[in-house]
Motif scaffolding. Structure first.
Motif, mmCIF file in Angstrom:
data_model
loop_
_atom_site.group_PDB
_atom_site.id
_atom_site.type_symbol
_atom_site.label_atom_id
_atom_site.label_comp_id
_atom_site.label_asym_id
_atom_site.label_seq_id
_atom_site.Cartn_x
_atom_site.Cartn_y
_atom_site.Cartn_z
ATOM 1 N N ASN A 72 -8.092 0.199 2.615
ATOM 2 C CA ASN A 72 -7.332 0.951 3.613
ATOM 3 C C ASN A 72 -5.836 0.646 3.609
ATOM 4 O OD1 ASN A 72 -10.105 -0.228 5.283
ATOM 5 N ND2 ASN A 72 -9.921 1.953 4.814
ATOM 6 N N HIS A 73 -5.397 -0.021 2.568
ATOM 7 C CA HIS A 73 -4.001 -0.443 2.545
ATOM 8 C C HIS A 73 -3.052 0.756 2.696
ATOM 9 C CE1 HIS A 73 -0.477 -2.708 1.615
ATOM 10 N NE2 HIS A 73 -0.183 -1.908 0.609
ATOM 11 N N THR A 74 -2.131 0.645 3.622
ATOM 12 C CA THR A 74 -1.152 1.715 3.842
ATOM 13 C C THR A 74 0.034 1.120 4.589
ATOM 14 O OG1 THR A 74 -0.837 3.936 4.753
ATOM 15 C CG2 THR A 74 -2.240 2.463 6.040
ATOM 16 N N PHE A 75 1.118 1.862 4.679
ATOM 17 C CA PHE A 75 2.245 1.376 5.483
ATOM 18 C C PHE A 75 3.153 2.544 5.856
ATOM 19 C CE2 PHE A 75 2.766 0.489 0.965
ATOM 20 C CZ PHE A 75 3.984 1.051 0.643
ATOM 21 N N PHE A 76 3.965 2.326 6.886
ATOM 22 C CA PHE A 76 4.889 3.362 7.332
ATOM 23 C C PHE A 76 5.871 3.688 6.215
ATOM 24 C CE2 PHE A 76 3.646 1.800 11.558
ATOM 25 C CZ PHE A 76 3.418 3.016 12.194
#
Ligand SMILES: C[S@@+](CC[C@H](N)C(=O)[O-])C[C@H]1O[C@@H](n2cnc3c(N)ncnc32)[C@H](O)[C@@H]1O
Length: 268
Positions: A72-76
């Motif tokens: 689920n790795h994500t970032f703004f």
């Protein structure tokens, strides 16, 4: 706890057949992530866990397995050029082509913990904010309930929002304790969060002008990708834009999408 070849193969086929996720070369990941869970929940073997899932594919254990085995790795602001492109080219096209209905339809199709749909929502607000009448609600979906819960809560650590423009932080985030910030309720309400498996037929009403399908196809094999891209193509408006992850690729000929620039495609 030992994961036998048979148990490993069962888990790999299950994740592949139901969710399109390829874990055939990910034995270490499966063991690393599942063992803790099994021990904590009192299982004495992988088989015992597998039996529960086989008996009840929509039960709590099956949901836990998805939550544990998806990445689920994500970032703004991830792959920020997509948001610049959205603002500079896509939204002007929507403003013109939808001047009558003022209905903006954007889908974040593997939304994970919400950083992607919230970034889109802030761009939409900046763009349409002052103009009355535009419906800028967006749809954010994922297969994992755990990430969707985090996304709809909209609570992030200070470090996670540190690279956002100061104005966005001031306008859309509220400090709730020493370490955490929460997305404003106004922005949270702009997003509809839903569980959706990308392997299923799309049943959402209407057609999308923009679809973000980023950093999820890397887990899918070609056949699953083709099915998904055809499905999405059929549910987009002509002229609509598809954004994929910058390390991903699609077969333009098979999918029907026209290449615009790396990782950006258009339905013609
Ligand atoms: C790496 S995240 C990508 C997040 C965001 N799109 C980005 O680019 O930062 C991949 C997400 O895809 C979701 N996913 C994986 N398989 C899926 C499926 N079959 N249907 C729906 N979502 C899926 C995972 O749960 C995960 O949250």
């Amino acid at each position: 706890m030992k994961l036998t070849e048979r148990e490993f193969n069962w888990i790999v086929s299950y994740m592949h057949n139901r969710y399109g996720i390829e874990l055939g070369h990910k034995r270490v990941l499966i063991e690393g992530r599942l063992e803790n869970y099994l021990l904590k929940n009192g299982y004495s073997s992988y088989s015992e866990f597998i039996r529960k899932i086989a008996d009840s594919p929509n039960g709590a254990e099956a949901m836990d397995m998805i939550n544990i085995l998806t990445t689920n790795h994500t970032f703004f602001m991830r792959e920020f050029m997509h948001f610049e492109y959205l603002n500079d080219y896509v939204l002007p096209w929507i403003r013109q082509s939808k001047a009558g209905t003022k209905d903006v339809r954007v889908w974040s199709a593997a939304a994970s913990t919400g950083e992607e749909p919230y970034t889109i929502a802030m761009v939409l607000r900046d763009y349409f904010g002052m103009e009355p009448g535009w419906d800028t609600q967006l749809l954010a979906t994922d297969i994992s309930m755990e990430v969707l819960k985090k996304a709809s809560d909209g609570i992030y650590l200070q470090e996670q929002i540190q690279n956002l423009p100061e104005r966005w932080k001031r306008q859309y985030f509220k400090r709730i304790d020493a370490e955490h910030f929460q997305v404003s309720s106004e922005l949270r309400k702009q997003i509809v969060f839903r569980k959706f498996n990308l392997m299923d037929d799309i049943t959402f009403k209407g057609r999308f002008q923009v679809v973000f399908l980023r950093n999820v196809m890397i887990y899918f094999e070609d056949e699953t990708k083709s099915f998904l891209l055809n499905n999405i193509y059929d549910h987009m408006e002509t002229g609509g834009y598809l954004f994929i992850g910058t390390t991903e690729s699609i077969d333009k000929v098979k999918s029907g999408f026209q290449y615009v620039r790396p990782s950006i495609y258009r339905k013609v």
